[in-house]
Design a protein around this motif. Structure first.
Motif, PDB file in Angstrom:
ATOM      1  N   THR A 128     -32.630   5.045 -18.371  1.00  0.00           N
ATOM      2  CA  THR A 128     -33.429   6.271 -18.334  1.00  0.00           C
ATOM      3  C   THR A 128     -33.744   6.671 -16.902  1.00  0.00           C
ATOM      4  N   ILE A 129     -34.077   5.687 -16.062  1.00  0.00           N
ATOM      5  CA  ILE A 129     -34.360   5.977 -14.653  1.00  0.00           C
ATOM      6  C   ILE A 129     -33.104   6.471 -13.944  1.00  0.00           C
ATOM      7  N   LEU A 130     -31.958   5.853 -14.223  1.00  0.00           N
ATOM      8  CA  LEU A 130     -30.711   6.262 -13.572  1.00  0.00           C
ATOM      9  C   LEU A 130     -30.314   7.689 -13.954  1.00  0.00           C
ATOM     10  N   SER A 131     -30.694   8.134 -15.132  1.00  0.00           N
ATOM     11  CA  SER A 131     -30.332   9.485 -15.572  1.00  0.00           C
ATOM     12  C   SER A 131     -31.404  10.515 -15.248  1.00  0.00           C
ATOM     13  N   PHE A 180     -38.871  -0.658  -5.839  1.00  0.00           N
ATOM     14  CA  PHE A 180     -38.815   0.684  -6.412  1.00  0.00           C
ATOM     15  C   PHE A 180     -39.166   0.703  -7.903  1.00  0.00           C
ATOM     16  N   GLY A 181     -39.810  -0.365  -8.358  1.00  0.00           N
ATOM     17  CA  GLY A 181     -40.366  -0.378  -9.710  1.00  0.00           C
ATOM     18  C   GLY A 181     -39.352  -0.354 -10.818  1.00  0.00           C
ATOM     19  N   LEU A 182     -38.168  -0.934 -10.595  1.00  0.00           N
ATOM     20  CA  LEU A 182     -37.115  -0.877 -11.609  1.00  0.00           C
ATOM     21  C   LEU A 182     -37.345  -1.933 -12.685  1.00  0.00           C
ATOM     22  N   PRO A 183     -37.238  -1.555 -13.955  1.00  0.00           N
ATOM     23  CA  PRO A 183     -37.489  -2.502 -15.054  1.00  0.00           C
ATOM     24  C   PRO A 183     -36.263  -3.372 -15.331  1.00  0.00           C
ATOM     25  N   ASN A 184     -36.451  -4.400 -16.139  1.00  0.00           N
ATOM     26  CA  ASN A 184     -35.346  -5.260 -16.557  1.00  0.00           C
ATOM     27  C   ASN A 184     -34.675  -4.760 -17.830  1.00  0.00           C
ATOM     28  N   HIS A 185     -35.425  -4.052 -18.660  1.00  0.00           N
ATOM     29  CA  HIS A 185     -34.882  -3.619 -19.951  1.00  0.00           C
ATOM     30  C   HIS A 185     -33.770  -2.591 -19.737  1.00  0.00           C
ATOM     31  N   PRO A 186     -32.586  -2.811 -20.330  1.00  0.00           N
ATOM     32  CA  PRO A 186     -31.445  -1.912 -20.074  1.00  0.00           C
ATOM     33  C   PRO A 186     -31.714  -0.450 -20.389  1.00  0.00           C
ATOM     34  N   ARG A 187     -32.394  -0.164 -21.513  1.00  0.00           N
ATOM     35  CA  ARG A 187     -32.598   1.243 -21.861  1.00  0.00           C
ATOM     36  C   ARG A 187     -33.552   1.918 -20.886  1.00  0.00           C
ATOM     37  N   ASN A 233     -25.495 -11.557 -16.881  1.00  0.00           N
ATOM     38  CA  ASN A 233     -25.648 -10.327 -16.102  1.00  0.00           C
ATOM     39  C   ASN A 233     -24.677  -9.258 -16.550  1.00  0.00           C
ATOM     40  N   THR A 234     -23.460  -9.677 -16.920  1.00  0.00           N
ATOM     41  CA  THR A 234     -22.471  -8.708 -17.389  1.00  0.00           C
ATOM     42  C   THR A 234     -22.933  -8.033 -18.671  1.00  0.00           C
ATOM     43  N   ARG A 235     -23.574  -8.794 -19.558  1.00  0.00           N
ATOM     44  CA  ARG A 235     -24.107  -8.196 -20.795  1.00  0.00           C
ATOM     45  C   ARG A 235     -25.161  -7.142 -20.477  1.00  0.00           C
ATOM     46  N   LYS A 236     -26.006  -7.426 -19.486  1.00  0.00           N
ATOM     47  CA  LYS A 236     -27.023  -6.452 -19.095  1.00  0.00           C
ATOM     48  C   LYS A 236     -26.377  -5.198 -18.535  1.00  0.00           C
ATOM     49  N   LEU A 237     -25.366  -5.365 -17.698  1.00  0.00           N
ATOM     50  CA  LEU A 237     -24.656  -4.223 -17.130  1.00  0.00           C
ATOM     51  C   LEU A 237     -24.097  -3.330 -18.227  1.00  0.00           C
ATOM     52  N   TRP A 238     -23.386  -3.935 -19.183  1.00  0.00           N
ATOM     53  CA  TRP A 238     -22.757  -3.126 -20.233  1.00  0.00           C
ATOM     54  C   TRP A 238     -23.786  -2.481 -21.150  1.00  0.00           C
ATOM     55  N   ALA A 239     -24.930  -3.112 -21.352  1.00  0.00           N
ATOM     56  CA  ALA A 239     -25.985  -2.493 -22.150  1.00  0.00           C
ATOM     57  C   ALA A 239     -26.484  -1.218 -21.481  1.00  0.00           C
ATOM     58  N   ASN A 286     -23.413   6.914 -23.986  1.00  0.00           N
ATOM     59  CA  ASN A 286     -23.804   7.471 -25.284  1.00  0.00           C
ATOM     60  C   ASN A 286     -24.705   8.685 -25.149  1.00  0.00           C
ATOM     61  N   HIS A 287     -25.322   8.837 -23.980  1.00  0.00           N
ATOM     62  CA  HIS A 287     -26.178   9.999 -23.748  1.00  0.00           C
ATOM     63  C   HIS A 287     -25.525  11.009 -22.797  1.00  0.00           C
TER      64      HIS A 287
END
Length: 314
Positions: free
Chosen positions: A106-109, A95-102, A13-19, A26-27
């Protein structure tokens, strides 16, 4: 963007968070990480973040961490972001949140938001905000007795194992339930803000998480066979069609007893009966996927310029 994270989360889970955070930084997104130290700390950190002028407070964890974070945000103007790192991640499905970090970053931004009107449960031992559901009866008994080590190791499978254990010893007593003053009796009850239960499984297809009130699932029949039948129907989306199961709507729910039976909220132990459930003082906005659907097949998505109260009214 303030990110509230429990540092005891697993390595995966920590790896997912940092991704997710790496993509945001970076954006150009300004990110500040706040680590929780104890139960309830996420509420304190969220309240401090809102007071400092946060545009968004991100809960990085499971549904329990999300509920604690929201409790510190009620009444403010910050939006809620979610990085789902829990076992079931029910709100993420809502709320339809995906698992893929990118995709998640994108949704958070993005300015896209949907309203969530949380609930509050009050028992003799605690008053607690919840974002998805409160349960009393068999499911709460399972949650209170689940082995946390097994839960961390095998995730949702731990609930299946504990369910099989509890079927042999739970007595399925009748609960006394009042929905807006009207009395009902049932072996188990789930008071839900949203449509999902236990992960990606539909319990209340007509629930409206952005509005006042609750969908209440009453399981009138007790006993191991009824519990097994409900467990088999849930992944098929057939829970509401089972004999002895009623889906009702209520603004206020009171569960009177038997006194002392356990209660669960958002998948965590949350005190004992008797219990009152009512709306929180106001809604919040959640960063949501444009594919999320909330009412009669229509997406309730808004630009973040309007307030949670304005969006809930719309």
């Amino acid at each position: 963007m303030f990110v509230i994270h429990n540092p005891t989360a697993g390595r995966r889970n920590t790896r997912k968070l940092w991704a997710v955070l790496d993509w945001l930084v970076n954006h150009g997104a300004p990110v500040k990480i706040l680590e929780t130290r104890h139960s309830g700390h996420a509420t304190v950190l969220a309240r401090e973040a809102v007071a400092s002028g946060a545009d968004m407070v991100v809960a990085a964890g499971g549904d329990g961490t999300i509920a604690e974070t929201v409790a510190g945000m009620i009444g403010g103007q910050a939006r809620l972001g979610v990085i789902p790192l829990g076992t079931a991640n029910v709100l993420a499905h809502e709320f339809g949140l995906p698992n893929h970090p990118r995709e998640l970053a994108t949704i958070l931004s993005s300015p896209r938001s949907a309203p969530l009107w949380p609930g509050v449960m009050r028992s003799p031992t605690s008053t607690k905000l919840f974002v998805q559901m409160v349960g009393a009866g068999f499911d709460a008994h399972v949650v209170h007795n689940i082995d946390l080590h097994t839960k961390r190791r095998i995730g949702r499978g731990a609930y299946v194992l504990q369910t099989l254990r509890e079927l042999q010893r739970y007595q399925f007593p009748d609960l006394t339930i009042r929905l807006d003053g009207v009395e009902h009796r049932a072996a188990s009850v789930i008071v839900s803000k949203g449509r999902f239960y236990g992960g990606p499984y539909i319990l209340a297809p007509d629930a409206r998480p952005g509005e006042r009130g609750f969908t209440v699932a009453l399981f009138r029949d007790g006993g191991p066979l009824s519990a097994l039948r409900a467990g088999a129907a849930l992944p098929l989306g057939r829970m509401g069609a089972l004999p002895g199961v009623s889906l009702l709507h209520a603004s206020r729910v009171e569960i009177g007893g038997p006194i002392g039976l356990p209660v669960q909220a958002d998948g965590d132990p949350a005190g004992i009966l008797p219990l009152s459930v009512y709306d929180a003082e106001g809604p919040i906005l959640v960063a949501a996927s444009p594919q999320a659907k909330y009412r009669r097949g229509e997406a309730l998505l808004f630009d973040s310029a309007s307030t949670p109260q304005q969006q809930a009214a719309q």
